[in-house]
Write an enzyme that holds these catalytic residues in place. Structure first.
Site, short mmCIF file in Angstrom:
data_model
loop_
_atom_site.label_atom_id
_atom_site.label_comp_id
_atom_site.label_asym_id
_atom_site.label_seq_id
_atom_site.Cartn_x
_atom_site.Cartn_y
_atom_site.Cartn_z
N ASN A 43 0.85 -1.19 0.00
CA ASN A 43 0.00 0.00 0.00
C ASN A 43 0.88 1.24 0.00
O ASN A 43 1.96 1.28 0.61
CB ASN A 43 -1.02 0.00 1.15
CG ASN A 43 -0.41 -0.16 2.53
OD1 ASN A 43 0.62 -0.78 2.71
ND2 ASN A 43 -1.07 0.42 3.53
N ILE A 44 0.41 2.25 -0.70
CA ILE A 44 1.16 3.51 -0.86
C ILE A 44 0.20 4.65 -0.54
O ILE A 44 -0.74 4.90 -1.32
CB ILE A 44 1.70 3.64 -2.30
CG1 ILE A 44 2.58 2.43 -2.66
CG2 ILE A 44 2.49 4.95 -2.45
CD1 ILE A 44 2.96 2.34 -4.12
N GLU A 45 0.41 5.28 0.61
CA GLU A 45 -0.51 6.32 1.05
C GLU A 45 -0.07 7.71 0.58
O GLU A 45 1.01 7.88 0.00
CB GLU A 45 -0.66 6.26 2.58
CG GLU A 45 -1.23 4.91 3.01
CD GLU A 45 -1.52 4.80 4.49
OE1 GLU A 45 -1.01 5.63 5.28
OE2 GLU A 45 -2.24 3.87 4.87
N CYS A 54 -4.12 0.67 -2.44
CA CYS A 54 -3.97 -0.58 -1.68
C CYS A 54 -2.89 -1.47 -2.28
O CYS A 54 -2.58 -1.38 -3.49
CB CYS A 54 -5.27 -1.36 -1.68
SG CYS A 54 -6.59 -0.63 -0.70
N GLU A 56 -3.06 -4.62 -3.01
CA GLU A 56 -3.58 -5.50 -4.06
C GLU A 56 -3.62 -4.80 -5.40
O GLU A 56 -3.24 -5.35 -6.44
CB GLU A 56 -5.00 -5.98 -3.71
CG GLU A 56 -5.09 -6.79 -2.42
CD GLU A 56 -5.34 -5.93 -1.17
OE1 GLU A 56 -4.80 -4.81 -1.08
OE2 GLU A 56 -6.07 -6.40 -0.29
N CYS A 90 -10.29 -4.86 0.30
CA CYS A 90 -11.41 -3.91 0.32
C CYS A 90 -12.29 -4.10 -0.92
O CYS A 90 -11.92 -4.81 -1.87
CB CYS A 90 -10.89 -2.47 0.40
SG CYS A 90 -10.34 -1.79 -1.18
N CYS A 93 -10.71 -3.14 -4.32
CA CYS A 93 -9.76 -4.14 -4.83
C CYS A 93 -10.48 -5.39 -5.34
O CYS A 93 -10.06 -6.00 -6.33
CB CYS A 93 -8.75 -4.50 -3.74
SG CYS A 93 -7.58 -3.16 -3.42
N1 THU Z 1 -5.21 -1.56 2.66
C1 THU Z 1 -4.64 -2.35 1.71
O1 THU Z 1 -3.60 -2.03 1.13
N2 THU Z 1 -5.26 -3.54 1.42
C2 THU Z 1 -6.32 -4.04 2.10
O2 THU Z 1 -6.73 -5.15 1.82
C3 THU Z 1 -6.95 -3.25 3.17
C4 THU Z 1 -6.44 -1.87 3.35
C5 THU Z 1 -4.51 -0.32 3.02
C6 THU Z 1 -5.15 0.96 2.64
C7 THU Z 1 -4.55 1.93 3.64
O3 THU Z 1 -3.27 2.33 3.17
C8 THU Z 1 -4.35 1.09 4.89
O4 THU Z 1 -4.36 -0.26 4.44
C9 THU Z 1 -5.41 1.28 5.96
O5 THU Z 1 -6.67 1.18 5.42
#
Ligand code: THU
Length: 136
Positions: A43-45, A54, A56, A90, A93
């Site tokens: 994941n890259i915020e 996310c 995935e 989520c 995804c």
């Molecule tokens: N996130 C994912 O990368 N994949 C998931 O299956 C659930 C949530 C990430 C999004 C965000 O960066 C962090 O987790 C918290 O929601």
């Protein structure tokens, strides 16, 4: 057939590269192609929150951008300090999976104690809307 432990290990390795300073929730994913290749993602915020991606989708978009179109399984691991709870994909995804994958696509959720739960895409996204709905 794949070694599911190897796919989960690849997801855990990708998780170490998570950029998640806002949620502090680090996720890794490893996507297996029909030809046996593995593409990983984390994941890259973003400071503006909305542009965050996310793990995935990072894995899917990396693979598709390299010309891949056929996938059989994905492993996902996630959590704050550790990955001691199952991290389910989520809804967004799941919809991206539905674009490229069949109902039988396997979704493996891994936990750091070695526990694994496995679902099919159909189980996590029943009665999906996909490309087939737009066929003329
Ligand atoms: N996130 C994912 O990368 N994949 C998931 O299956 C659930 C949530 C990430 C999004 C965000 O960066 C962090 O987790 C918290 O929601």
């Amino acid at each position: 057939m794949i070694d599911e432990r190897a796919l989960i290990a690849a997801a855990a390795e990708a998780r170490t590269r998570s950029y998640s300073p806002y949620s502090r929730f680090a996720v890794g994913a490893a996507l297996l192609t029909a030809s046996g290749k593995i593409y990983t993602g984390c994941n890259i915020e973003n400071a503006a929150y909305g542009p965050s991606n996310c793990a995935e989708r990072t894995a899917f978009f990396t693979a598709v951008s390299q010309g891949e179109r056929a996938f059989t399984a994905i492993a996902i691991v996630g959590g704050r300090e550790d990955w001691d709870s199952f991290c389910a994909p989520c809804g967004v995804c799941r919809q991206v999976m539905a674009e490229f994958c069949q109902d039988s696509f396997r979704i493996l959720l891994g936990r750091s104690d070695g526990a694994v739960r496995e679902f099919t895409l159909k189980e996590l996204l029943p009665m999906r809307f996909g490309p087939e709905n737009l066929q003329e």
